[in-house]
Design an enzyme around this catalytic site. Structure first.
Site, mmCIF file in Angstrom:
data_model
loop_
_atom_site.group_PDB
_atom_site.id
_atom_site.type_symbol
_atom_site.label_atom_id
_atom_site.label_comp_id
_atom_site.label_asym_id
_atom_site.label_seq_id
_atom_site.Cartn_x
_atom_site.Cartn_y
_atom_site.Cartn_z
ATOM 1 N N ASP A 1 -56.436 35.929 -60.337
ATOM 2 C CA ASP A 1 -55.052 36.030 -59.885
ATOM 3 C C ASP A 1 -54.109 35.925 -61.079
ATOM 4 O OD1 ASP A 1 -52.652 35.926 -58.536
ATOM 5 O OD2 ASP A 1 -53.125 34.141 -57.377
ATOM 6 N N GLY B 1 -58.948 38.306 -56.747
ATOM 7 C CA GLY B 1 -57.555 38.167 -57.135
ATOM 8 C C GLY B 1 -56.747 37.263 -56.235
ATOM 9 N N HIS B 2 -55.463 37.637 -56.058
ATOM 10 C CA HIS B 2 -54.471 36.796 -55.393
ATOM 11 C C HIS B 2 -54.830 36.532 -53.929
ATOM 12 C CE1 HIS B 2 -50.525 34.989 -54.955
ATOM 13 N NE2 HIS B 2 -50.174 35.843 -54.024
ATOM 14 N N PHE B 3 -55.142 37.593 -53.183
ATOM 15 C CA PHE B 3 -55.465 37.447 -51.763
ATOM 16 C C PHE B 3 -56.980 37.341 -51.600
ATOM 17 C CE2 PHE B 3 -51.157 39.201 -51.330
ATOM 18 C CZ PHE B 3 -50.629 38.329 -50.382
#
Length: 335
Positions: free
Chosen positions: A284, A310-312
């Protein structure tokens, strides 16, 4: 653990074999065979919890929320991030709700909640935390385990700071409580904090466009085929509503107040020691891995997972995360 999709395919295949084995159905036998087929389906298909889509009015503002599971069971409160809504938990909720009571609100300006005019409503993290607490009160929830992601972290940590006894534990996914996690991505946002000018505000507008929204879902992901394009199209549709981007820019500026609260939250972690599970996408760029490790300094009971995504993280690692979360809740929360 057999995935819901695998179990579903197995159930369909078994039913096909079963019906193929019955050559002719007379009016006298059809009912019995249908009942038997239904029993086979019930035995093979995974348990599925029904999700309700509701709203509650707080001070004249309608806040939408998803609810599932038995209200007599311990509650899990799912707090979403930017730029999404409770939509990010759509696949997790039915899994958790087979064993727990689940609430997942949309903050005003997000998802299906009202988006009142900025002149009539204060878009702050303090305001959101107060509304989440009010939702708990109205639903008769004395305490809950909080799933915190991105914006959900400051919202949930504010709920915790106001009422530590109402938090049974934390599920932390790429949500920050330490300055170590505010790296390069945050530089233009910090510039706005230091000088809230039109120039610095306008410099953040590209973050609100579709390319940036898609990037949030796809950057750092190992297998892009696990990430539904519905996610960023859904989010961008809501971001493109008239007035929505000004609200998001207000929240970028208000985020500075969360950083001011970090020392308080950290001291409350040390004092109250809520159990936690950390499931963090290590690639992320918004909330990088550096923000995950400091929790280990303040919390004694922590299950720690760095995921290669990553982020999600929930999009790519949803089945694994669901299993780990249920096992954590069964062990640390469910009496």
């Amino acid at each position: 653990m057999t995935s819901p999709r695998t179990a579903l395919k197995a159930g369909v295949a078994a039913l096909a074999l079963f019906t193929a084995a019955v050559p002719v159905l007379t009016s006298n036998t059809a009912s019995a065979v249908n009942t038997t087929a239904s029993s086979v389906a019930s035995a093979l298909l995974p348990e599925i919890a029904e999700v309700s889509y509701r709203s509650i009015e707080i001070d004249g503002v309608s806040m939408a929320y998803r609810e599932a599971g038995d209200p007599s069971r311990p509650t899990v409160l799912l707090l979403h991030g930017f730029p999404t809504s409770s939509h990010m938990f759509r696949n997790l909720i039915p899994v958790l709700a087979t064993r727990y009571h689940v609430l997942a609100p949309d903050y005003p300006g997000f998802g299906a909640s009202d988006m009142p005019d900025r002149a009539q409503f204060e878009y702050t993290f303090e305001q959101y935390a107060g509304m989440v607490t009010e939702l708990m009160d109205r639903k008769g929830v004395e305490s809950a385990s909080l799933y915190l992601m991105d914006y959900g972290a400051p919202v949930g940590f504010r709920v915790f700071a106001d009422n530590p006894e109402r938090v049974d534990g934390f599920i932390i996914q790429n949500g920050n409580a330490y300055e170590e996690g505010l790296e390069e991505f945050w530089d233009p946002i910090k510039a706005l904090w230091n000088e809230p000018s039109v120039e610095h505000r306008d410099a953040l507008r590209p973050i609100l466009e579709v390319g940036a929204t898609e990037w949030q879902y796809t950057h750092g992901v190992g297998d892009l085929e696990t990430v539904s394009w519905d996610s960023w199209h859904h989010d961008q549709h809501l971001l493109d509503r008239p007035g929505a981007k000004e609200i998001q820019l207000d929240l970028f500026y208000d985020y500075r107040t969360n950083v001011d609260e970090y020392p308080l939250w950290q001291s409350l972690f040390r004092e109250h020691q809520p159990p936690a599970i950390i499931l963090w996408g290590k690639n992320d760029h918004i909330f990088p891995e550096a923000g995950a490790h400091p929790y280990l300094n303040d919390l004694e009971t922590v299950e720690f997972h760095l995921l290669d995504t990553g982020h999600f993280a929930l999009d790519e690692y949803g089945p694994l995360m669901a299993r780990e979360i249920v096992e954590f809740l069964d062990r640390e929360v469910d009496d």
